[in-house]
Design an enzyme around this catalytic site. Structure first.
Site, PDB file in Angstrom:
ATOM      1  N   ASP A 148       0.859  -1.183   0.000  1.00  0.00           N
ATOM      2  CA  ASP A 148       0.000   0.000   0.000  1.00  0.00           C
ATOM      3  C   ASP A 148       0.898   1.237   0.000  1.00  0.00           C
ATOM      4  O   ASP A 148       1.190   1.815   1.048  1.00  0.00           O
ATOM      5  CB  ASP A 148      -0.893  -0.032   1.247  1.00  0.00           C
ATOM      6  CG  ASP A 148      -2.040   0.973   1.180  1.00  0.00           C
ATOM      7  OD1 ASP A 148      -2.294   1.512   0.096  1.00  0.00           O
ATOM      8  OD2 ASP A 148      -2.688   1.187   2.213  1.00  0.00           O
ATOM      9  N   GLU A 174      -6.334   5.241  -8.803  1.00  0.00           N
ATOM     10  CA  GLU A 174      -7.615   5.768  -8.333  1.00  0.00           C
ATOM     11  C   GLU A 174      -8.176   6.868  -9.226  1.00  0.00           C
ATOM     12  O   GLU A 174      -7.459   7.784  -9.663  1.00  0.00           O
ATOM     13  CB  GLU A 174      -7.462   6.303  -6.905  1.00  0.00           C
ATOM     14  CG  GLU A 174      -8.768   6.613  -6.232  1.00  0.00           C
ATOM     15  CD  GLU A 174      -8.733   6.345  -4.736  1.00  0.00           C
ATOM     16  OE1 GLU A 174      -9.681   6.746  -4.050  1.00  0.00           O
ATOM     17  OE2 GLU A 174      -7.760   5.731  -4.251  1.00  0.00           O
ATOM     18  N   LYS A 214      -9.428   2.146  -9.069  1.00  0.00           N
ATOM     19  CA  LYS A 214      -9.985   2.358  -7.725  1.00  0.00           C
ATOM     20  C   LYS A 214     -11.089   3.411  -7.772  1.00  0.00           C
ATOM     21  O   LYS A 214     -10.894   4.505  -8.318  1.00  0.00           O
ATOM     22  CB  LYS A 214      -8.903   2.810  -6.752  1.00  0.00           C
ATOM     23  CG  LYS A 214      -8.047   1.685  -6.224  1.00  0.00           C
ATOM     24  CD  LYS A 214      -7.023   2.183  -5.229  1.00  0.00           C
ATOM     25  CE  LYS A 214      -7.534   2.198  -3.817  1.00  0.00           C
ATOM     26  NZ  LYS A 214      -6.452   2.522  -2.854  1.00  0.00           N
ATOM     27  N   THR A 219     -13.065   1.107  -3.144  1.00  0.00           N
ATOM     28  CA  THR A 219     -12.362   1.533  -1.949  1.00  0.00           C
ATOM     29  C   THR A 219     -13.284   2.342  -1.045  1.00  0.00           C
ATOM     30  O   THR A 219     -14.449   2.563  -1.363  1.00  0.00           O
ATOM     31  CB  THR A 219     -11.099   2.318  -2.349  1.00  0.00           C
ATOM     32  OG1 THR A 219     -10.314   2.594  -1.192  1.00  0.00           O
ATOM     33  CG2 THR A 219     -11.442   3.624  -3.054  1.00  0.00           C
ATOM     34  N   PHE A 246     -11.957  -1.162   4.779  1.00  0.00           N
ATOM     35  CA  PHE A 246     -10.955  -0.425   5.553  1.00  0.00           C
ATOM     36  C   PHE A 246     -10.997  -0.823   7.017  1.00  0.00           C
ATOM     37  O   PHE A 246     -11.908  -0.432   7.751  1.00  0.00           O
ATOM     38  CB  PHE A 246     -11.204   1.083   5.423  1.00  0.00           C
ATOM     39  CG  PHE A 246     -10.594   1.709   4.203  1.00  0.00           C
ATOM     40  CD1 PHE A 246     -10.458   1.001   3.027  1.00  0.00           C
ATOM     41  CD2 PHE A 246     -10.163   3.022   4.238  1.00  0.00           C
ATOM     42  CE1 PHE A 246      -9.899   1.580   1.900  1.00  0.00           C
ATOM     43  CE2 PHE A 246      -9.601   3.612   3.121  1.00  0.00           C
ATOM     44  CZ  PHE A 246      -9.468   2.895   1.943  1.00  0.00           C
TER      45      PHE A 246
END
Length: 315
Positions: free
Chosen positions: A16, A89, A125, A149, A171
């Site tokens: 990440d 993203e 994303k 996400t 998350f």
């Protein structure tokens, strides 16, 4: 065998980070980025020349186009290091605009393909709003795979599964943050650790439901605050982990046990559920944590996207 090696035997490990110079030491299969990670990376002297070079090559293009070139350039560098996929993203400011999200995703994939990268190595994303999930449904039909996400609730996960999304990123850490802050002085860290962590419990419930009902969407736990959360999700399809926590896992030789088991999940009594748009919005509204963290996450990513815009315009 260190814990990172043990984890890789049970789970696909994803880095990440936007810092591709750090990646090789952890040998992850995939890597994920977001606006905050890219912004952090481009502020480093190690990456300033790459940013400047990319921006200058696109001089005169609309700002949004230049930003996409920067994001893809980082993705291309990451793909030189990881053998699998990179997640890139879509601008969080488009989180409630299905058509604009679809258009931006298509452009990102086109840039990767123009650079010789097949779409099977790219995950787009998108924030797991209703509009984002429907955008992903359309993209998946065209073979553009998505990573949904800012996912905090069961209804978001189920809607993603129904939309045929390739991968979701629930998350863990941000759920933990909310419950810890909400509890205040009553929070008992030891009692809410490991499998009792509220973020871990959320991902576990999603994983069990998906495996029980044969939902092909991959579950990738994300946003970790400590290695205890990671250890408690060993066996999950994928886990995306920051370099700091990867280093902690690499430094430990303690035994790591499987916690999530697909075969066991298939035997669980978990009735199927479905969400229309109205039902989805109501379920999300009823979950104060998910509502607040989704809104906050979009705001924070939007702020960092704006900062990246300003940095690019200043070059």
């Amino acid at each position: 065998m260190n814990q990172l090696e043990q984890l890789k035997a049970l789970t696909t490990v994803v880095a990440d980070t936007g810092n591709f110079l750090q990646l090789a030491q952890f040998t992850p299969r995939d890597a994920t980025t977001n606006p905050s990670l890219i912004l952090k990376a481009v502020q480093s002297p190690d990456y300033a020349p790459l940013l400047k070079e990319t921006v200058q090559a696109q001089r005169g293009q609309p700002l949004a186009d230049i930003v996409d070139h920067v994001l893809v350039r980082f993705g291309l560098e990451i793909l030189k290091v990881v053998p699998g996929r990179v997640s890139t993203e879509v601008d969080a400011r488009l989180s409630f605009d299905r058509q604009a999200t679809v258009a931006r995703a298509r452009r990102l994939v086109a840039l990767y393909e123009a650079a010789g990268i097949g779409r099977e190595r790219v995950l787009i994303k998108i924030a797991a709003t209703w509009e984002g999930i429907q955008a992903a449904r359309e993209l998946e039909r065209d073979g553009i795979h998505c990573n949904l996400t800012l996912l905090f609730s069961f209804c978001q996960a189920v809607a993603c599964g129904e939309a045929g999304v390739q991968l979701i990123s629930p998350f863990v850490g941000r759920i933990y943050d909310w419950y810890k802050k909400s509890a205040g002085s009553a929070w008992d860290e030891a009692a809410r650790a490991g499998v009792n962590d509220p973020g871990v419990q959320s991902v576990t419930a999603i994983y069990h439901y998906f495996k029980r009902h044969g939902i092909a969407t991959e579950v990738m736990g994300a946003s970790f605050r400590n290695i205890g959360q990671i250890q408690a999700l060993a066996g999950c399809d994928l886990l995306t982990i920051s370099p700091d926590l990867l280093a902690q896992l690499q430094a430990s030789e303690a035994p790591l046990q499987r916690q999530l088991d697909a075969d066991a999940a298939r035997r669980m009594d978990l009735p199927p559920v479905t969400f229309t748009e109205a039902a989805f919005r109501f379920a999300l509204n009823q979950d104060a944590m998910a509502t607040e963290k989704l809104a906050e996450g979009i705001r924070l990513f939007a702020v960092d996207s704006g900062k990246l815009d300003q940095m690019i315009e200043s070059l």
